[in-house]
Write a protein that holds these residues in place. Structure first.
Motif, PDB file in Angstrom:
ATOM      1  N   GLU A  24       0.831  -1.210   0.000  1.00 12.75           N
ATOM      2  CA  GLU A  24       0.000   0.000   0.000  1.00 12.75           C
ATOM      3  C   GLU A  24       0.860   1.253   0.000  1.00 12.75           C
ATOM      4  OE1 GLU A  24      -3.751   1.963   2.461  1.00 12.75           O
ATOM      5  OE2 GLU A  24      -2.343   0.643   3.488  1.00 12.75           O
ATOM      6  N   GLU A  43       2.643   4.057  -3.643  1.00  8.01           N
ATOM      7  CA  GLU A  43       2.605   5.522  -3.701  1.00  8.01           C
ATOM      8  C   GLU A  43       3.989   6.114  -3.896  1.00  8.01           C
ATOM      9  OE1 GLU A  43       0.313   7.434  -0.725  1.00  8.01           O
ATOM     10  OE2 GLU A  43      -1.348   6.024  -0.841  1.00  8.01           O
ATOM     11  N   ASN A  69      -6.957   1.070  -2.494  1.00  4.53           N
ATOM     12  CA  ASN A  69      -6.463   1.942  -3.573  1.00  4.53           C
ATOM     13  C   ASN A  69      -6.050   1.130  -4.788  1.00  4.53           C
ATOM     14  OD1 ASN A  69      -6.848   4.095  -1.906  1.00  4.53           O
ATOM     15  ND2 ASN A  69      -4.686   4.408  -1.418  1.00  4.53           N
ATOM     16  N   GLN A  93      -9.037   0.105  -6.860  1.00  3.69           N
ATOM     17  CA  GLN A  93      -9.646   1.146  -7.691  1.00  3.69           C
ATOM     18  C   GLN A  93      -8.716   1.586  -8.814  1.00  3.69           C
ATOM     19  OE1 GLN A  93     -10.219   4.975  -5.916  1.00  3.69           O
ATOM     20  NE2 GLN A  93     -10.961   5.893  -7.796  1.00  3.69           N
ATOM     21  N   ILE A  94      -7.539   2.039  -8.449  1.00  2.00           N
ATOM     22  CA  ILE A  94      -6.656   2.674  -9.427  1.00  2.00           C
ATOM     23  C   ILE A  94      -6.206   1.695 -10.487  1.00  2.00           C
ATOM     24  CG2 ILE A  94      -4.435   3.848  -9.714  1.00  2.00           C
ATOM     25  CD1 ILE A  94      -4.848   4.956  -6.857  1.00  2.00           C
ATOM     26  N   GLN A 134     -16.515   2.584  -1.920  1.00  2.00           N
ATOM     27  CA  GLN A 134     -15.735   2.898  -3.120  1.00  2.00           C
ATOM     28  C   GLN A 134     -15.928   1.815  -4.174  1.00  2.00           C
ATOM     29  OE1 GLN A 134     -11.813   4.585  -2.231  1.00  2.00           O
ATOM     30  NE2 GLN A 134     -10.962   3.200  -3.740  1.00  2.00           N
ATOM     31  N   SER A 170     -11.052   8.467   5.125  1.00  2.00           N
ATOM     32  CA  SER A 170     -11.463   7.738   3.927  1.00  2.00           C
ATOM     33  C   SER A 170     -12.965   7.824   3.702  1.00  2.00           C
ATOM     34  CB  SER A 170     -11.018   6.275   4.008  1.00  2.00           C
ATOM     35  OG  SER A 170     -11.641   5.611   5.095  1.00  2.00           O
ATOM     36  N   TRP A 189      -3.538  10.051  -1.980  1.00  2.00           N
ATOM     37  CA  TRP A 189      -4.911  10.534  -1.868  1.00  2.00           C
ATOM     38  C   TRP A 189      -4.968  12.061  -1.843  1.00  2.00           C
ATOM     39  CZ3 TRP A 189      -9.750   9.502  -2.689  1.00  2.00           C
ATOM     40  CH2 TRP A 189     -10.145   8.181  -2.853  1.00  2.00           C
TER      41      TRP A 189
END
Length: 1004
Positions: A631, A635, A678, A681-682, A716, A750, A785
């Motif tokens: 996670e 990023e 994340n 989704q991404i 989400q 979130s 984010w």
């Protein structure tokens, strides 16, 4: 080797275009090609190419053209024999192992004919594919040759023109059968006007008129045709036309329309199977049997006992297919990791990129996909899923699809379409006259050569001599020539030697007297018995891994009491003993795995050990730590590497998450879910979305420290699938949790972040900006984010008409993205920059959006790639670059179809409707807008765009009139989502292309 006749003549050899030279040389080759392997006399070639007045040295000229064609082949593929062959009095073209586009077309037409009655939408797709093979009028480049009028080329052109006409009529009939009768009327009117004496278009026009509610006009069409045929040709129509006229008069029920559904998903690129680890010995005849069977049967099953080499043979087939020119895409699904009773549909759909929405039956979408794809599907190790595999293939293969299936199984599947290729053991007979005579190298049995090959992998100086060769021959015979048993035995030669192996076989490996499974178990027993206690413990512990593992994972999960170099030593020993397989992944890292039989054996050993529970818990703890590390790493600059790691470890993550749910370990399940939110989704990992939604409503989650974060992740996921109502319910529950349990504050930001996304899709842009700002100001929000939230602030302002405010938010977003350093963040920033610039700077917008797509693709950030593609499409429409827009729509629609993000799909379809409206195509525009407006998962059109959408709708209504509008609205609002996709790609987009005056792009 691929020949393309349906347009300018081209020849492709191993992916390279063959230089064909000038017109006469090309004509010579075309004449040989249309003869399809038959000999063509020199005189016939000369007459066609040079006509009635050829030059004196014309035969020398012909020979020169032939020589130059052969030289082109040698230059392009030196190791291939040129297919242009000399015959008595002429030449011919060898047609072995060739791909001709005309054959592909006729195959699609045949499949469409078989599926027309039961699945008309599939027939539509097949016929559209067939028409798409035309790149221009066939052979037209040769029409200026002196001998053209009487040549075989002119005759072939007429036949191909007739084929095109028939396919066009077949497509109209298929669309009628699929319920698209109102949409075919313009095409049918044009066809009947062009060919006033052709009966079939008139019958189809009458049927379309009848189904469109115009029975009188339908009858007039038939009667007018009857009169015209009698007057101009002195003929009577067929009995079929008379029967249709009678049914229309009687309003016969057989004329009522039947709708069909289809979802057109583009296959992902074929997945590469492992490279064969060593040359395949003794299987040339078996390999040819499989290839021959695949040429005539849609389903080929290689059967045989466990360990006989079915998978290895299938790997050789796949490897050979991959080397062929214009080969069908190959997808390999290894079923060994699935349990008896598991459905293969979700795994296969995920591999192919087929991801339907929450309400769409996965099985139906998958079957429709497979029925219409030219694809080779390899299903490996089917024996424990015979019913599940047979059920899927029976549905897929019933309509004569382009799909070819190669299965391996200990038992046949029992389907009518199945061609079984039994695979026996390797030969153990050598060429010596008796056992006292040492056979020469060329006379050694295949089994003995396999033993030698395998032994050299663990002992590079291993050799067979007069003393050891008879012992190896005896050993291979007693192992019945089973490759797995031989390889396992050879893996121990460094420890026991040949004589030691032979002597120990007396006690445990007498395969001839034991059942098949016990035979393999005995081989594994013997290998297991030679392991030390720590090695045995590690071997058993490795069984908890699903889909393979790394050295670090093995040390963490299966090392037990071993540490450091001891763990490495034990794993190395297992690899040397052929108990563990090892390969290098794309990143160059070694990845280990257990063979299926060995993993089952190891799992049994683990189950008998008191430490079994500890290994499972260690595996879960490792997965939790892995995803939480990922996670943060996603990023940063190593995002691409970690995307690859998560893809490789997805089977392990899946096993751990489901294990947590089954034993009610909600803490571990929640940590996995939140850490992957994340990524889900991404990077469009739609398999993970249902996990979050299921855990988000788990009754035991209430009050858990991560409950609000899980509910936000679930919201989400629901939002991405278009279930906005459920997303809002989950967010409301999360807010209630935060109020009722103040200590539940982990990742509280979130909730606002997810609510901001929902608000954007609801068209509540002020509320969306407020929520994005609230989440952004939270001290614990993640760096990526912060980029996303700044992007959402800019978009919220843009969509409500605050252009200057949107521009002000772009720069901080870009700065944050640069600071974060991960490609996904930079792609988000580039997308927002381009989206805002679309207002008044199209060149800058296009550059930024193209940059966003490139960056997103580099890390498989499918969500950002998709939205940037939509914006690029919108920009092309604004610039009136119709060619770019028409070319882009299919890719964007199929992107969202694969990802399952219907909320974005409806946005794209609305954009297509806007495009159609601009091109004065009101009917398909109203159909698509009505379908979107009636879809629960479609986003709300808000801000200034809502006013523009209203004005557009009013113009469309005025253009159509109330009756046509009502019919189009009824059609669109009643269509299933799969039908909408078929309509968009098969009806609406071709109308847009035609209206814009764009010709169909040439097929590569």
């Amino acid at each position: 080797m691929a020949y393309r006749l349906l347009g300018p003549l081209t020849v492709t050899v191993r992916g390279r275009l063959l230089p064909l030279g000038g017109l006469r040389r090309r004509a010579v080759l075309a004449l040989l090609l249309v003869a399809r392997g038959a000999s063509v006399g020199e005189d016939a070639i000369i007459d066609a190419v040079w006509g009635d007045n050829p030059p004196r040295d014309v035969r020398n000229g012909l020979q020169s053209h032939i020589s130059r064609l052969r030289a082109s082949w040698v230059q392009t593929a030196p190791d291939l024999e040129c297919p242009v062959l000399r015959t008595p009095g002429g030449y011919r073209l060898a047609m072995t192992d060739v791909d001709v586009d005309v054959d592909e077309v006729t195959s699609s037409v045949a499949a469409a004919g078989q599926s027309l009655d039961s699945r008309p939408a599939s027939a539509v797709s097949l016929l559209l594919h067939a028409l798409g093979c035309w790149r221009g009028r066939p052979l037209q480049e040769f029409a200026g040759l002196p001998g053209w009028p009487d040549s075989a080329l002119a005759a072939e052109q007429l036949q191909l023109d007739e084929l095109h006409r028939r396919i066009t009529e077949d497509l109209v009939e298929a669309r009628l059968a699929a319920g698209l009768y109102a949409e075919v009327l313009p095409d049918l009117r044009r066809m009947t006007a062009q060919d006033v004496l052709s009966e079939r278009p008139h019958r189809l026009l009458a049927l379309a008129l009848y189904r469109s509610g115009k029975p009188s006009e339908a009858l007039n069409t038939l009667r007018g045709y009857r009169a015209r045929l009698a007057e101009e040709a002195g003929l009577d129509p067929s009995a079929e036309l008379g029967a249709l006229e009678a049914k229309i008069l009687a309003q016969h029920p057989a004329l009522e329309p039947q709708r069909g559904g289809f979802t057109a998903n583009a296959p992902r690129a074929p997945l590469a199977w492992l490279r064969p680890p060593a040359p395949l010995l003794g299987r040339d005849a078996d390999l040819q049997r499989v290839r021959d069977a695949m040429a005539v049967s849609p389903l080929v099953t290689v059967t045989g006992t466990g360990g006989v080499g079915k998978t290895r043979l299938a790997m050789e087939v796949v490897s050979a297919l991959a080397r062929e020119t214009d080969a069908s895409p190959v997808v390999v699904l290894e079923l060994a990791s699935l349990r008896p009773g598991d459905s293969i549909d979700p795994v296969l759909a995920g591999m192919l990129g087929v991801r339907p929405g929450p309400e769409e039956p996965l099985g139906e979408v998958l079957v429709d996909y497979l029925r219409t794809r030219r694809l080779v599907l390899v299903l490996d190790n089917c024996e424990h899923l015979l019913v599940e595999v047979a059920d899927l293939l029976e549905r897929v293969l019933s309509d004569g699809p382009a799909l070819t299936v190669l299965a391996t199984s200990r038992e046949r599947l029992g389907l009518r379409a199945e061609q079984v290729v039994p695979l026996g053991p390797l030969s153990t007979h050598n060429g010596a006259q008796d056992f006292t005579e040492a056979p020469a190298q060329g006379h050694r049995s295949v089994a003995t050569r396999l033993f030698e090959q395998s032994a050299r992998r663990v002992q590079d100086d291993f050799t067979l001599d007069e003393r050891t060769l008879p012992a190896v021959d005896e050993l291979c015979r007693r192992l019945d020539g089973l490759p797995l048993a031989i390889e396992l035995a050879a893996g121990q030669v460094r420890t026991l030697g040949v004589m030691g192996l032979r002597d120990r076989l007396d006690d445990r490996l007498d395969l001839l007297s034991l059942p098949r499974q016990s035979s393999l178990r005995t081989v594994i027993d013997r290998s297991y018995a030679l392991l030390t206690a720590p090695e045995r413990a590690m071997f058993a512990g490795l069984s908890v891994f699903d889909g393979g593992f790394t050295l670090e994972a093995a040390e963490r999960v299966a090392g037990g009491a071993l540490t450091g170099s001891s763990t490495v030593k034990a794993l190395t020993r297992l690899v040397e003993a052929s108990m563990v397989s090892v390969r290098q992944d794309r990143s160059g890292r070694l990845r280990y795995s257990l063979l299926e039989t060995l993993r089952a054996y190891a799992a049994e050993r683990l189950a008998a050990d008191t430490a079994a529970g500890s290994a499972v818990l260690s595996h879960t703890a490792w997965v939790v730590d892995l995803v939480e590390e990922a996670e943060g790493a996603l990023e940063g600059p190593d995002e691409a590497q970690w995307v690859g790691i998560l893809e490789a470890e997805l089977p392990n993550i899946r096993t751990a998450w489901h294990g947590c749910i089954s034993r009610s370990d909600l803490t571990a399940a929640a940590r996995i879910t939140v850490a992957l939110a994340n990524y889900a989704q991404i990077h469009e990992q739609s398999e993970l979305w249902p996990w979050a939604r299921a855990l988000g409503v788990h009754p035991a989650l209430a009050g858990h420290p991560l409950s609000a974060a899980v509910q936000s992740a679930a919201a989400q996921a629901a939002c991405l699938q278009g279930d906005l109502d459920e997303a809002e319910r989950l967010l409301a529950a999360a807010q209630q949790t935060l109020k009722a349990h103040p200590h539940v504050s982990q990742r509280a930001w979130s909730c606002a972040a997810s609510a901001n996304i929902v608000a954007i899709f609801r068209g509540s842009y002020l509320e969306a900006e407020r929520l994005a700002r609230e989440a952004y100001d939270a001290p614990s929000v993640s760096p990526l984010w912060r980029v996303i939230l700044l992007a959402d602030i800019a978009l919220s302002r843009l969509y409500r008409g605050d252009i200057e405010g949107a521009r002000e938010a772009v720069a901080p977003c870009a700065r944050r993205a640069a600071d974060v350093g991960c490609p996904a963040g930079r792609s988000f920033a580039a997308f927002v920059d381009g989206e805002v610039a679309l207002v008044d700077d199209p060149d800058r917008a296009a550059a930024a959006l193209e940059q966003a797509v490139v960056i997103a693709r580099s890390v498989k950030a499918g969500y950002v790639e998709g939205v940037a593609m939509v914006s690029l499409l919108s920009g092309a429409m604004r610039r009136r670059d119709y060619q770019r827009a028409v070319d882009a729509f299919p890719a964007v629609i199929e992107h969202w179809q694969r990802s399952g993000m219907w909320v974005q799909q409806w946005t794209t379809l609305r954009l297509l409707a806007e495009f159609l409206a601009d091109l004065d195509q009101p009917r398909p525009a109203v159909v698509l807008l009505s379908a979107a407006d009636s879809a629960a998962e479609a986003s709300v059109v808000g801000g200034p765009e809502a006013g523009r959408a209203k004005e557009r709708w009013e113009r469309l209504v005025r253009r159509l009139g109330p009756e046509d509008t009502a019919r189009c609205v009824a059609m669109g609002s009643s269509m299933a989502r799969s039908d909408v996709i078929v309509y968009a790609l098969g009806i609406a987009l071709p109308r847009a292309r035609q209206a814009a005056g764009i010709t169909v792009a040439a097929r590569p």
